[in-house]
Design an enzyme around this catalytic site. Structure first.
Site, PDB file in Angstrom:
ATOM      1  N   ASP A  65       0.849  -1.193   0.000  1.00  0.00           N
ATOM      2  CA  ASP A  65       0.000   0.000   0.000  1.00  0.00           C
ATOM      3  C   ASP A  65       0.886   1.244   0.000  1.00  0.00           C
ATOM      4  OD1 ASP A  65      -3.210   0.555   0.936  1.00  0.00           O
ATOM      5  OD2 ASP A  65      -1.794   2.207   1.155  1.00  0.00           O
ATOM      6  N   ILE A  66       0.480   2.238  -0.752  1.00  0.00           N
ATOM      7  CA  ILE A  66       1.277   3.468  -0.895  1.00  0.00           C
ATOM      8  C   ILE A  66       1.258   4.304   0.391  1.00  0.00           C
ATOM      9  CG2 ILE A  66      -0.513   5.074  -1.753  1.00  0.00           C
ATOM     10  CD1 ILE A  66       1.463   5.756  -4.049  1.00  0.00           C
ATOM     11  N   HIS A 118      -6.978  -5.903   1.864  1.00  0.00           N
ATOM     12  CA  HIS A 118      -5.852  -5.388   2.635  1.00  0.00           C
ATOM     13  C   HIS A 118      -5.337  -6.518   3.531  1.00  0.00           C
ATOM     14  CE1 HIS A 118      -6.873  -0.956   2.126  1.00  0.00           C
ATOM     15  NE2 HIS A 118      -8.054  -1.486   1.875  1.00  0.00           N
ATOM     16  N   HIS A 139     -10.104  -5.119  -3.625  1.00  0.00           N
ATOM     17  CA  HIS A 139      -8.777  -5.316  -3.052  1.00  0.00           C
ATOM     18  C   HIS A 139      -8.937  -5.795  -1.622  1.00  0.00           C
ATOM     19  CE1 HIS A 139      -9.988  -1.111  -2.701  1.00  0.00           C
ATOM     20  NE2 HIS A 139      -9.330  -1.045  -1.541  1.00  0.00           N
ATOM     21  N   ASN A 151     -12.951  -3.329   1.942  1.00  0.00           N
ATOM     22  CA  ASN A 151     -13.981  -2.304   2.017  1.00  0.00           C
ATOM     23  C   ASN A 151     -14.857  -2.349   0.770  1.00  0.00           C
ATOM     24  OD1 ASN A 151     -13.159  -1.065   4.490  1.00  0.00           O
ATOM     25  ND2 ASN A 151     -11.417  -0.158   3.409  1.00  0.00           N
TER      26      ASN A 151
HETATM   27  P1  AMP Z   1      -9.839   1.451   0.257  1.00  0.00           P
HETATM   28  O1  AMP Z   1     -10.181   2.601   1.134  1.00  0.00           O
HETATM   29  O2  AMP Z   1     -10.153   0.115   0.880  1.00  0.00           O
HETATM   30  O3  AMP Z   1     -10.417   1.592  -1.140  1.00  0.00           O
HETATM   31  O4  AMP Z   1      -8.269   1.453   0.128  1.00  0.00           O
HETATM   32  C1  AMP Z   1      -7.561   1.956  -0.955  1.00  0.00           C
HETATM   33  C2  AMP Z   1      -6.095   1.830  -0.605  1.00  0.00           C
HETATM   34  O5  AMP Z   1      -5.344   1.977  -1.801  1.00  0.00           O
HETATM   35  C3  AMP Z   1      -5.591   2.876   0.395  1.00  0.00           C
HETATM   36  O6  AMP Z   1      -5.048   2.211   1.529  1.00  0.00           O
HETATM   37  C4  AMP Z   1      -4.525   3.639  -0.411  1.00  0.00           C
HETATM   38  O7  AMP Z   1      -3.427   4.024   0.376  1.00  0.00           O
HETATM   39  C5  AMP Z   1      -4.139   2.613  -1.464  1.00  0.00           C
HETATM   40  N1  AMP Z   1      -3.596   3.150  -2.712  1.00  0.00           N
HETATM   41  C6  AMP Z   1      -4.111   4.150  -3.473  1.00  0.00           C
HETATM   42  N2  AMP Z   1      -3.353   4.357  -4.583  1.00  0.00           N
HETATM   43  C7  AMP Z   1      -2.342   3.441  -4.510  1.00  0.00           C
HETATM   44  C8  AMP Z   1      -1.230   3.136  -5.342  1.00  0.00           C
HETATM   45  N3  AMP Z   1      -0.975   3.795  -6.478  1.00  0.00           N
HETATM   46  N4  AMP Z   1      -0.396   2.128  -4.958  1.00  0.00           N
HETATM   47  C9  AMP Z   1      -0.618   1.454  -3.813  1.00  0.00           C
HETATM   48  N5  AMP Z   1      -1.648   1.686  -2.990  1.00  0.00           N
HETATM   49  C10 AMP Z   1      -2.503   2.673  -3.323  1.00  0.00           C
END
Ligand code: AMP
Length: 121
Positions: free
Chosen positions: A33-34, A106, A104, A91
């Site tokens: 995760d970023i 986590h 996705h 989520n």
């Molecule tokens: P959600 O709120 O469950 O949709 O989580 C989305 C997740 O994607 C968050 O934890 C972000 O930090 C992560 N995220 C968004 N863009 C990227 C990216 N380019 N690379 C890796 N993780 C990302």
């Protein structure tokens, strides 16, 4: 909800933007995760156009459902989280604060993670 082909994880799957890859097979891709919320915070995504777990389990071929869930287990094992424990979370929709409309999972670990949800007062 219709699938948006321009979401950030679709772009990662197409190789249009980079990711810090942890694992990949024919069904799934896992990457860091970023904006990590724990010492280990990895995302596992299926290779297919699915918005949420409900969309995925209703519409994906059985082979992909099994392959994706196996990949989540494989990644948790590869990250050596089994002994200390870890959390998986997906989520879906507004109340869950889903930000990226591509399914996705986590995987969190590396420290005690506390209660499952932050209590609201
Ligand atoms: P959600 O709120 O469950 O949709 O989580 C989305 C997740 O994607 C968050 O934890 C972000 O930090 C992560 N995220 C968004 N863009 C990227 C990216 N380019 N690379 C890796 N993780 C990302």
């Amino acid at each position: 909800m219709a699938y948006d082909k321009n979401n950030v994880f679709a772009k990662i799957l197409r190789g249009e933007i980079p990711c810090k890859k942890v694992y990949e097979d024919e069904h799934a891709l896992a990457f860091h995760d970023i904006n990590p919320q724990a010492p280990v915070h990895v995302l596992v995504i299926p290779k297919g156009e699915y918005v949420s777990m409900m969309d995925f389990t209703a519409h994906a071929p059985a082979e992909l459902v099994v392959g994706f869930l196996r990949a989540v287990g494989t990644v948790a094992r590869q990250l050596e989280l089994e002994k200390t424990g870890y959390r998986v979370l997906a989520n879906a929709g507004a109340n869950a604060h889903q930000e990226v409309p591509h399914l996705h999972i986590h995987i969190f670990g590396g420290r005690p993670l506390g209660p499952m949800l932050v209590r609201q007062h």
